[in-house]
Design an enzyme around this catalytic site. Structure first.
Site, mmCIF file in Angstrom:
data_model
loop_
_atom_site.group_PDB
_atom_site.id
_atom_site.type_symbol
_atom_site.label_atom_id
_atom_site.label_comp_id
_atom_site.label_asym_id
_atom_site.label_seq_id
_atom_site.Cartn_x
_atom_site.Cartn_y
_atom_site.Cartn_z
ATOM 1 C CE LYS A 1 -3.865 2.194 2.526
ATOM 2 N NZ LYS A 1 -4.799 1.814 4.074
ATOM 3 C CB SER B 1 -7.906 3.370 2.637
ATOM 4 O OG SER B 1 -7.527 3.184 3.572
ATOM 5 C CB SER C 1 -8.527 1.122 5.996
ATOM 6 O OG SER C 1 -8.717 2.031 5.305
#
Lengths: 489, 489, 98
Positions: B79, B154, B178
């Site tokens: 990420k 996210s 997330s």
């Protein structure tokens, strides 16, 4: 305390509180491992943490905590078992993260006090709190007139302890005295180098005035940027005058933050109360609460040296020194330590005091920092003094030996031997010198025999000169009188 | 052999047995990214050159006979809020475009040491603020199961990458769900470890007291293996929990006989999608058949958690994001007249709308006059919620509930209504406030062929029970396999 | 406790954000909706409850006071939008702040 401050005469009493920031003597910064050494090229003692890069986390320096607790203990503060770091939020180019990690409602230490003044004028100034925080970077204007400022973050993250006093100070002189005492203390206990001009001790002042006799506090203003003891005093004098003038003309003092401009010797308004910052303090989530277990505090207590006040009293008591001597000798930790070691070795505390205050302080030109680099050890000074006490050498010889020791650090016996400086105590040798002197000074001998005893010191001087100062003075005196009396017959 | 369809543990075994090389594996995934990522936009940056070089290096090591690490040759998608030294790390924010961190996050150091190969950086909601990956500053990611739907967020890029076989495993971060929620929307196993077990150093902070890095994989075992590499105390993260927290692989074989599973039925009323409810029923039945004791637990209404979360997370974020000021790195609005102008210009242009909205909210709840009403109250509510979980975990070893009330929603469906978006996290947010661990396990497809995820929650450091239950659920419900290759649209 | 347009403007300025008038209106609506929702926590009886200030209840770990090399000046300034003689550059600061 000096002469009453001029405001007193006008019937107003200033009320002053100080906030002092001390840079702690650690090797590395408070939340990262960058060096705290002073004077490196800009932005060369930085890392992602103190540069405020994304993703970095602070880790607290154990030594910074210990030094802060040492100061807290020295000021008689209560050490909080659990203290909490907080973020103080504001934007400024010298503050990379946009917040300063500080402490807010749960500081490291609460309370405490520091004595100022001497004798009857001694006063106790209350300490409100002590807390740990990180320093900001440094800024300067670009000199090319381009309207830019340059940012150096080397200092960013250097550990600071902030000391907040109660509003107990009443004159600018007292504020000055407080800072002097605090500086002496932090240097003494080794938590800060105390260099105000170099920025390791910085001060903000809060001041208000009120009619003498009134208990209520007036509206205070805060003065920032006070980078020398002199500036603290000057700025306070200015601001007290200004506030009194406002009150005298039936005006109202407005709360504000002021900035001392030392070059122009004046104060300027930095922000008014309406513009006051909203720092939005909240607990720093990246640092869990700091817990000081009892055993740790006990261990730190062992790191606190005997404080100047206590040492001064002990010197008076233990070594029977006059108050004055004890005060001079405990001015710095280096000097007090030197004195004490020399005194113990010599066996004559008062003699040691005289020598340390005159000869030793003379040798370092009053700067006790230099004691560290002086080749002479206190033990050898003690040995030298013991030689005086035992009568092995005269005070005068000792001074010559001392001068040599201060340079070479040599052992006094060896220096005396090498330079042939040992005292002449052999009566025959002294008699031979006296015979020479009397032979060469026949007219004075006649004077003496005629009853003019005042010429005696002249003969002694001549004998000393002939012996290059080595003749034992008492013996010389006695044998000289004998020799002269013998001539009467 | 379809390498991209294999689990990481199968790939690792194949590499160790030299059935194929690490380079074969890395190239297979790079090829698949090149072929398919254009449609889902899971990656912001692909590190093809470095990845191939690293794979070759590992192959040479393996050829020399050295013991390969537990993740030797396993490609991993990371990420974009996790720092990879020298490579773009932007948090999908324009304010960090071009930023290359000067250090590796601790988890990246651990992955490299274990032999994993970083494939590239995945898309996300800007600064992890969002539940759909629509808030990326560089374009949204699409759900590989249906390009009209969001992948969740996210960590939407990481979840989409694993679901589509662009990477066998990935790292995400979970502040309010997330990792788990995009895991549910994309049909992959996705785990949030106990706060403090995985170092946050190098994870670009959104909300420091809630953020935790977590693994995503195609099955529970991949999550476990990755978790075991990631976890462990980090002296550079002061909030990292002491002690080892690895879970032995054998835990997966232990089954759930006698394990107490609590379902918070109170939470599961209105608004729960019928297909999700049906999947929950299947999951309860599966665990029961495996010998678990499934019962009901009562928990505080999760809307209180949402309320507390959006105060605490935005407050912390308002400070965490203050460092993006255009001075030291990243985007910068040059030409301003004063620093405030530089900051305002940089931040207003650099942050997207959701980030700005949350910064304003977080600033507001901390500001003078509102701190007690909002922030302090939220922190008290947080303790209440934590105590509530502790009480529930006294009666159950793990909790079972859907990861999200619905399967993935449509792109654009909630962008106009921030509150509706926030409420899509209602089942995941409470765990972050409590700071325990949780995992999403795929539980079949909805009638619309969208993945449904079930969530297991366990107490702090309860990872062993968590993985046991998750493995049981997975083995009974089956994994989903790769998302169908998206058709041209 | 409704948030006003002035609050939005003031708070944005505090956070060094400029909002266009349209954004200001949108934020005003959205923030009021969100704050209206978070008002829920007022329903909880929080008397006597200590705030939970951190992610977990442990105590902070400390580091030893050892100075290590960080970044070189060049590395520190790499990526900075503007530098001069080893410094970061900002528009001129008119007066010192802290």
């Amino acid at each position: 305390m000096g002469a009453p401050h001029e405001s007193a005469a006008r019937g107003y009493e200033p009320v002053i509180g100080l906030e002092v920031h001390c840079q702690l003597l650690t090797r590395s910064k408070i939340f990262c491992s960058c060096s705290t050494a002073f004077g490196a090229p800009p932005n060369s003692q930085v890392c992602p943490v103190c540069l405020g890069h994304p993703g970095v986390l602070p880790v607290l320096n154990r030594r910074a905590v210990e030094l802060a607790v040492v100061l807290g203990l020295a000021l008689g503060s209560k050490i909080r078992e659990v203290s909490v770091f907080a973020r103080k939020n504001y934007f400024y180019p010298d503050l990379p993260k946009g917040y300063q990690i500080s402490q807010y409602d749960l500081p490291l230490c609460d309370g405490g006090s520091l004595q100022i003044g001497t004798g009857d004028a001694r006063r106790t100034i209350g300490i409100t709190r002590l807390h740990l925080e990180e320093d900001a970077g440094k800024m300067k204007h670009a000199e090319d007139g381009s309207g830019r400022s340059l940012v150096d973050l080397n200092r960013c993250g250097v550990p600071l302890i902030e000391i907040v006093t109660e509003p107990d100070l009443r004159t600018p002189e007292e504020a000055h005295d407080f800072l002097e005492r605090l500086k002496q203390l932090v240097q003494y206990i080794g938590v800060c180098d105390g260099n105000m001009e170099g920025g390791s001790l910085r001060c903000d002042a809060n001041v208000s005035v009120r009619p003498r006799g009134s208990e209520a506090l007036g509206t205070k203003t805060e003065i920032k940027n006070l980078n020398s003891f002199r500036n603290v005093q000057r700025a306070l004098e200015h601001e007290i005058r200004r506030q009194i003038a406002v009150l005298e003309s039936a005006g109202r003092v407005e709360g504000a933050t002021l900035l001392w401009d030392a070059t122009r010797d004046r104060l300027q308004v930095m922000r008014t109360k309406e513009e006051a910052h909203d720092y939005r303090y909240f607990p720093e989530p990246d640092l869990l609460p700091l817990v000081l277990a009892e055993e740790w505090i006990a261990a730190i207590r062992g790191m606190v040296p005997e404080l100047p006040e206590a040492r001064r009293a002990r010197f008076v008591r233990e070594y029977a020194l006059p108050e004055y001597d004890a005060g001079v000798l405990t001015a710095t930790r280096e000097l007090a330590g030197f004195y004490e070691a020399a005194a113990r070795r010599s066996g004559d505390a008062k003699l040691a005091s005289n020598w340390v205050m005159t000869e030793l302080l003379g040798a370092v030109k009053g700067d006790t920092e230099r004691l560290r680099n002086l080749p002479l050890t206190p033990e050898r000074l003690g040995d030298l003094l013991a030689l005086i006490t035992s009568g092995a050498i005269s005070g005068k010889i000792a001074k010559a030996v001392f001068e040599e020791m201060a340079v070479s650090g040599g052992e006094p016996g060896a220096i005396i031997e090498a330079c042939g400086l040992s005292q002449i105590v052999d009566p025959d040798a002294i008699r031979a010198l006296i015979a020479e002197v009397l032979a060469a000074n026949a007219p004075q001998v006649v004077d003496y025999l005629a009853g003019h005893e005042r010429v005696l010191p002249h003969f002694i001087g001549q004998v000393m000169k002939a012996s290059r100062g080595r003749a034992n003075p008492e013996l010389t005196n006695r044998l000289l009188r004998e020799a002269l009396e013998a001539r009467r017959e | 052999m379809n390498l991209c369809g294999m689990s990481a543990h199968a790939l690792r075994d194949g590499i160790a047995a030299r059935r194929f090389s690490a380079e074969d594996v890395v190239r297979a995934f790079l090829d698949r990214i090149a072929a398919h990522d254009g449609r889902v936009h899971a990656f912001l940056e692909v590190h093809d050159t470095e990845a191939i070089a690293e794979a070759r290096r590992l192959d040479e090591e393996i050829a020399r006979g050295s013991e390969p690490g537990p993740l030797a040759g396993i490609p991993i998608a990371v990420k974009d809020n996790i720092c990879v030294r020298g490579r773009g790390t932007s948090c999908a924010s324009r304010i960090l475009s071009g930023y290359a961190p000067p250090y590796d996050a601790t988890v990246i150091e651990k992955l490299r040491a274990a032999g994993a190969v970083v494939l590239g950086k995945t898309n996300m909601d800007e600064f992890a603020m969002g539940s759909s990956t629509e808030n990326s500053g560089f374009g949204a990611t699409r759900n590989p199961w249906s390009l009209e739907h969001v992948p969740g967020g996210s960590s939407g890029g990481s979840a989409a990458a694993v679901a589509l076989g662009l990477a066998p495993v990935a790292l995400g971060s979970d502040t309010g769900g997330s990792v788990r929620q995009p895991g549910a929307f994309c049909g992959v196993a996705a785990m949030k470890p106990t706060y403090g077990t995985v170092s946050r150093r190098g994870l670009i902070a959104f909300a420091s007291s809630l953020d935790q890095i977590g693994p995503l994989g195609r099955d529970v075992q991949d999550c476990l293996n990755l978790y075991n590499v990631l976890c462990g105390p980090d002296p550079r993260d002061a909030t990292s929990a002491p002690g080892g927290h690895e879970v032995p692989e054998g835990a997966l074989l232990q089954g759930v006989r006698g394990l107490r599973v609590g379902v918070p039925w109170d939470w599961l009323g209105e608004g729960l999608h019928a297909d999700v409810e049906a999947a929950l029923g299947r999951s309860v039945e599966a665990l029961r058949q495996a010998g678990a004791l499934v019962g009901e637990v009562s928990l505080l209404d999760p809307s209180y958690a949402i309320a507390a979360y959006y105060i605490i997370a935005t407050a912390e974020a308002s400070a965490n994001l203050a460092r993006y000021d255009g001075v030291r790195y990243g985007a910068s609005a040059r030409g301003a007249e004063d620093p405030a102008g530089l900051y305002t210009g940089t931040r207003s242009e650099g942050f997207g709308a959701e980030v700005r909205r949350r910064i304003v909210l977080g600033t507001y709840v901390l500001s003078a006059g509102y701190y007690d009403a909002y922030y302090l109250r939220a922190q008290k509510a947080r303790r209440l919620i934590r105590d509530d979980f502790e009480r529930a975990f006294a009666m159950a070893d793990v909790l079972l509930l859907p990861t999200a009330p619905t399967p993935a929603f449509r792109i654009g469906e909630k962008t106009g209504d921030p509150l509706a978006m926030y409420l899509s996290d209602i089942f995941t947010v409470p765990l972050n406030l409590y700071a325990g661990c949780g995992i999403n396990v795929p539980a079949g497809l909805s009638a619309d062929e969208l993945p449904i995820g079930m969530q297991l929650l366990a107490p702090r450091f309860g990872e062993a029970a968590l993985f046991r239950a998750a493995q049981c659920l997975e083995s009974r419900l089956g994994t989903l396999g790769l998302a169908p290759e998206p058709a041209e649209t | 406790m409704a948030i006003t347009r002035d609050d939005v403007r003031h708070t944005a300025a505090l956070a060094r954000l400029a909002l266009s008038p349209e954004e200001e209106s949108a934020f005003l609506l959205e923030l009021n909706k969100i704050l209206g929702y978070v008002e829920k926590i007022r329903e909880l009886d929080l008397a006597g409850i200590e705030p939970m200030t951190h992610g977990h209840a442990g105590t902070g770990s400390l580091r030893d006071d050892a100075a290590l090399d960080g970044l070189s000046q060049e590395e520190a300034l790499r990526g900075a939008p503007e530098t001069d003689e080893g410094h970061f550059v900002v528009p001129q600061v008119v007066r010192p702040e802290e």
